[in-house]
Design a protein around this motif. Structure first.
Motif, PDB file in Angstrom:
ATOM      1  N   VAL A   6       0.848  -1.188   0.000  1.00  0.00           N
ATOM      2  CA  VAL A   6       0.000   0.000   0.000  1.00  0.00           C
ATOM      3  C   VAL A   6       0.887   1.242   0.000  1.00  0.00           C
ATOM      4  O   VAL A   6       1.754   1.396   0.861  1.00  0.00           O
ATOM      5  CB  VAL A   6      -0.937   0.020   1.227  1.00  0.00           C
ATOM      6  N   GLU A   7       0.667   2.084  -0.974  1.00  0.00           N
ATOM      7  CA  GLU A   7       1.364   3.360  -1.082  1.00  0.00           C
ATOM      8  C   GLU A   7       0.335   4.459  -0.860  1.00  0.00           C
ATOM      9  O   GLU A   7      -0.660   4.529  -1.582  1.00  0.00           O
ATOM     10  CB  GLU A   7       1.976   3.532  -2.475  1.00  0.00           C
ATOM     11  N   VAL A   8       0.561   5.291   0.141  1.00  0.00           N
ATOM     12  CA  VAL A   8      -0.318   6.428   0.383  1.00  0.00           C
ATOM     13  C   VAL A   8       0.421   7.676  -0.081  1.00  0.00           C
ATOM     14  O   VAL A   8       1.486   8.004   0.440  1.00  0.00           O
ATOM     15  CB  VAL A   8      -0.702   6.547   1.875  1.00  0.00           C
ATOM     16  N   ASP A   9      -0.132   8.336  -1.078  1.00  0.00           N
ATOM     17  CA  ASP A   9       0.469   9.548  -1.630  1.00  0.00           C
ATOM     18  C   ASP A   9      -0.295  10.746  -1.099  1.00  0.00           C
ATOM     19  O   ASP A   9      -1.474  10.921  -1.399  1.00  0.00           O
ATOM     20  CB  ASP A   9       0.420   9.518  -3.158  1.00  0.00           C
ATOM     21  N   ARG A  10       0.353  11.555  -0.302  1.00  0.00           N
ATOM     22  CA  ARG A  10      -0.283  12.722   0.313  1.00  0.00           C
ATOM     23  C   ARG A  10       0.067  14.016  -0.432  1.00  0.00           C
ATOM     24  O   ARG A  10      -0.083  15.102   0.116  1.00  0.00           O
ATOM     25  CB  ARG A  10       0.097  12.815   1.775  1.00  0.00           C
ATOM     26  N   ALA A  11       0.571  13.883  -1.645  1.00  0.00           N
ATOM     27  CA  ALA A  11       0.913  15.024  -2.507  1.00  0.00           C
ATOM     28  C   ALA A  11       1.969  15.930  -1.886  1.00  0.00           C
ATOM     29  O   ALA A  11       1.967  17.138  -2.107  1.00  0.00           O
ATOM     30  CB  ALA A  11      -0.328  15.808  -2.883  1.00  0.00           C
ATOM     31  N   THR A  12       2.872  15.363  -1.119  1.00  0.00           N
ATOM     32  CA  THR A  12       3.961  16.161  -0.567  1.00  0.00           C
ATOM     33  C   THR A  12       5.115  16.260  -1.559  1.00  0.00           C
ATOM     34  O   THR A  12       5.997  17.087  -1.399  1.00  0.00           O
ATOM     35  CB  THR A  12       4.478  15.548   0.750  1.00  0.00           C
ATOM     36  N   ARG A  13       5.104  15.405  -2.570  1.00  0.00           N
ATOM     37  CA  ARG A  13       6.097  15.430  -3.640  1.00  0.00           C
ATOM     38  C   ARG A  13       5.357  15.352  -4.967  1.00  0.00           C
ATOM     39  O   ARG A  13       4.184  15.019  -5.018  1.00  0.00           O
ATOM     40  CB  ARG A  13       7.059  14.265  -3.486  1.00  0.00           C
ATOM     41  N   GLY A  14       6.053  15.614  -6.035  1.00  0.00           N
ATOM     42  CA  GLY A  14       5.428  15.637  -7.351  1.00  0.00           C
ATOM     43  C   GLY A  14       4.937  14.278  -7.814  1.00  0.00           C
ATOM     44  O   GLY A  14       5.367  13.236  -7.296  1.00  0.00           O
ATOM     45  N   PRO A  15       4.044  14.265  -8.812  1.00  0.00           N
ATOM     46  CA  PRO A  15       3.497  13.002  -9.314  1.00  0.00           C
ATOM     47  C   PRO A  15       4.551  12.105  -9.961  1.00  0.00           C
ATOM     48  O   PRO A  15       4.368  10.892 -10.035  1.00  0.00           O
ATOM     49  CB  PRO A  15       2.432  13.423 -10.318  1.00  0.00           C
ATOM     50  N   GLU A  16       5.672  12.676 -10.401  1.00  0.00           N
ATOM     51  CA  GLU A  16       6.724  11.844 -10.992  1.00  0.00           C
ATOM     52  C   GLU A  16       7.333  10.887  -9.970  1.00  0.00           C
ATOM     53  O   GLU A  16       7.744   9.791 -10.309  1.00  0.00           O
ATOM     54  CB  GLU A  16       7.810  12.704 -11.648  1.00  0.00           C
ATOM     55  N   ARG A  17       7.353  11.291  -8.716  1.00  0.00           N
ATOM     56  CA  ARG A  17       7.858  10.386  -7.658  1.00  0.00           C
ATOM     57  C   ARG A  17       6.914   9.181  -7.502  1.00  0.00           C
ATOM     58  O   ARG A  17       7.365   8.058  -7.353  1.00  0.00           O
ATOM     59  CB  ARG A  17       7.978  11.154  -6.351  1.00  0.00           C
TER      60      ARG A  17
END
Length: 135
Positions: A6-17
């Motif tokens: 599970v990867e939770v992306d909280r938009a602290t880095r760009g979408p390329e990451r």
């Protein structure tokens, strides 16, 4: 028994990451340590088994949870994931391992077992996280 990374992306880095994550999991999927060669051995030893097989009978599926405000924001990371998964070197990996994405708001509103997950290779569809049919 189904398992997932599970990867939770909280938009602290760009979408390329986020878009780089499927490639990292594909490398893990194919990683097998090199066999140890001893001086007295003549033939080359057989290649080792993939490391993940020591813990799992099947490679865990990939679940990407996108957490930020608003549906407009969610489109960027989903687009980035979709673009990354179109790379030809990922095709064999993604044919074996489901990769799904959903906004956190959908999880909170409908629950994790509801058909709120978008296959990153087919974002127009909605499935539950246990979905196994190849798309």
């Amino acid at each position: 028994m189904l398992r997932a990374f599970v990867e939770v992306d909280r938009a602290t880095r760009g979408p390329e990451r986020l878009a780089a994550k499927p490639s990292s999991y594909a490398r893990l999927h194919s990683y097998a340590p090199a066999p140890v060669v001893r001086q007295q051995q003549q033939p080359l030893p057989e290649p080792g088994q993939e490391t993940w097989r020591q813990r799992y009978s099947l490679f865990p599926r990939l679940l990407f949870i996108l957490d930020n405000s608003g549906p407009a924001w969610v489109e960027n990371p989903i687009y980035a994931l979709r673009a990354a998964t179109r790379r030809p070197e990922l095709a064999p990996f993604l044919s074996d391992v489901p990769a799904l994405a959903t906004p956190m708001t959908d999880l909170l509103h409908h629950g994790a077992t509801a058909p709120v997950w978008q296959p990153v290779t087919h974002p127009d569809q909605r499935v539950d996280w246990m979905h196994t049919r190849r798309l």
